[in-house]
Every structure is written in structure tokens, then in C-alpha cells.
Design an enzyme around this catalytic site. Structure first.
Site, PDB file in Angstrom:
ATOM      1  CG  ASP A   1      -6.449   5.331  -0.336  1.00  0.00           C
ATOM      2  OD1 ASP A   1      -7.166   5.610  -1.323  1.00  0.00           O
ATOM      3  OD2 ASP A   1      -6.090   6.193   0.497  1.00  0.00           O
TER       4      ASP A   1
ATOM      5  CG  ASP B   1      -1.783   1.240   1.301  1.00  0.00           C
ATOM      6  OD1 ASP B   1      -2.276   1.677   0.238  1.00  0.00           O
ATOM      7  OD2 ASP B   1      -1.963   1.786   2.410  1.00  0.00           O
TER       8      ASP B   1
ATOM      9  CB  THR C   1       2.094  -0.422   4.927  1.00  0.00           C
ATOM     10  OG1 THR C   1       0.927  -0.209   4.118  1.00  0.00           O
ATOM     11  CG2 THR C   1       2.192   0.695   5.947  1.00  0.00           C
TER      12      THR C   1
ATOM     13  CB  THR D   1       1.449  25.951  25.312  1.00  0.00           C
ATOM     14  OG1 THR D   1       1.390  27.238  25.908  1.00  0.00           O
ATOM     15  CG2 THR D   1       1.158  26.072  23.819  1.00  0.00           C
TER      16      THR D   1
END
Length: 259
Positions: free
Chosen positions: A109, A6, A13, A184
Site C-alpha cells: 500500500d 486495494d 476498496t 465526556t
């Protein structure tokens, strides 16, 4: 053995199937500048790490949403694995009827994930892929791809905060201890993480309402596990859903060719 690949916008991957068993997986960063030799060395390293030789490989099937690297990647497979890879595209039998305005525009995909979800878990189903973008796709009980929604991925959301606001730093995406933070970084993590869960749940609820039926919700993708743990509206998280879809499509394609 079958190699399933993929090629996504962020990562490539790869998996290896021995008959119906996924026996190894490998992930590398998607980079446009790599040569066919670089990809070839990576493929060979993948095989070596799995104690598999080139002679053990029967076929390769690929889903790609990054056309820029398809040429180099294909050449690497031809040169180092001595195979002509199968790309998901026109002429490849998927078993899914695409019911959108222009079927040719559907990303490979999304189609592969739809196949994996429908043929593994049944329909109707809602398939969520938490990738570079987060996609929500509906597959009917009859195996029809009915359409979907696309949102910025959680990584994009986090990066947008730090890149567009001068005083905000880059953050690691993780679940903070509480929603209201005292610094933050924690406040950014809270907004991104809990905000994304809220977005996910709202879209699931609205999609089910729009289709006026319940449907199984299946998620996948790099950050999908983190989100799936935090909401009861996701029924299944399957990290290997794309690999399963590629294997199913490969089997259907080979059966078609043998007729």
C-alpha cells in the site's frame, strides 16, 4: 477495462478504469472468514452496479497487506472473472527505487501510494495515508522511496480510549465546536481530533526539517479528508491516490512485458 483493488486491514476498496478514466469505486469491510464464492458475488455485484459485464474486464491488479485473504480472493477472481490477477510484489515494475534497509518489507500500500503521488504530482513529496495506521513516506525528486514513519491511525486512538478506560464510551470521530468541552464525549472527540492534527503538523514539520527541503505534501485515506481540511501543511488530498498508483504500475508492467 481494468479493475484496481486495494486490500487493507480495515477495508477492501475497488475501482474500475476505462482507459485512463476511473468510472466506479466500491468499498467493503475486510473480513478474514469470507469464502472465494462470497468475494466472487461481491465482485459481480460491483460490476452489475457499474453496468459492466465480465467480458468487459481485461485485467485485475491488486495491492494487499492482508496475506490471509489473498488465496480466497485470487480464487474468486479466477472463478468468476476468469482472470489471473497481478499482485504488487517482486517482479512488478513500479518506477520507484526503494532505498530502505530491507525493500521486501515495504508494504504494498505504501509503495502504491508513493507511485501515485510521485507520478501524479512530482517529487520531492511527502505522502500521508490516513488508514488503520497513518503512514508518512518521503519520495525524492528522482523517485526514490527514502523511508517513512508509522503512527496509530486516528481510529485506533479513539478505540484505545474506550477499550482501555472502563468509563469512557465509544465515540464517533468528528470535529467538536471547541477544544475545551463540557461533557465526556465532546472532550474525547476534542482530544482525538485536535490532538491528531497536532501530531500530523509536527511530523510534517520535522520531516521537512530533517531533509532540509520543502516538499509537496499529499494525503489520502479514509479519514484523510477530515484532517486535510484543518491544516495548511497538507497541500493536496487525493481520495483516489491508491487507485492512481495501481493504474500507473499496471501500465508500466504491461509496457515492460511488451518489450
Amino acid at each position: 477495462m481494468l479493475i484496481v483493488i486495494d486490500i487493507g486491514n480495515t477495508n477492501i476498496t475497488m475501482g474500475i478504469y476505462h482507459e485512463d478514466l476511473l468510472i466506479g469505486t466500491y468499498r467493503l469491510t475486510t473480513k478474514f472468514q469470507r469464502t472465494s464464492d462470497e468475494y466472487g458475488f461481491m465482485l459481480l455485484s460491483f460490476l452489475n452496479a457499474s453496468a459492466i459485464t465480465v467480458k468487459d474486464i481485461d485485467d485485475i491488479i491488486i495491492s494487499s497487506v492482508v496475506p490471509k485473504i489473498n488465496y480466497s480472493f485470487t480464487n474468486s477472481i479466477k472463478k468468476y472473472l476468469f482472470k489471473e490477477p497481478i499482485f504488487i510484489g517482486p517482479g512488478v515494475k513500479t518506477g520507484i527505487d526503494i532505498r530502505i534497509d530491507n525493500p521486501s518489507t515495504l508494504g504494498a500500500d505504501r509503495l502504491v501510494d508513493a507511485v501515485g503521488a510521485y507520478y501524479t504530482y512530482g517529487g520531492p513529496c511527502l505522502v500521508i495515508d490516513f488508514g488503520t495506521a497513518t503512514t508518512y513516506d518521503v519520495v525524492s525528486h528522482q523517485g526514490e522511496f527514502l523511508g517513512g514513519a508509522t503512527a496509530p491511525g486516528i481510529g485506533i486512538c479513539a478505540n484505545a480510549l474506550s477499550s482501555q478506560a472502563a468509563k469512557l464510551p465509544e465515540i464517533e470521530i468528528q470535529k467538536p465546536e471547541c477544544v475545551i468541552a463540557k461533557n465526556t464525549i465532546k472532550s474525547m472527540q476534542s482530544g482525538v481530533f485536535f490532538g491528531y492534527i497536532g501530531q500530523t503538523e509536527y511530523l510534517i514539520q520535522q520531516i521537512k526539517k530533517e531533509y532540509q527541503q520543502d516538499m509537496k505534501v499529499i494525503s489520502t485515506g479514509g479519514l484523510g479528508r477530515m484532517i486535510a481540511k484543518e491544516t495548511a501543511l497538507i497541500d493536496i488530498y487525493d481520495a483516489d491516490l491508491t487507485f492512481k498508483g495501481l493504474k500507473i504500475i499496471y501500465d508500466k508492467t504491461k509496457r515492460k512485458q511488451s518489450l
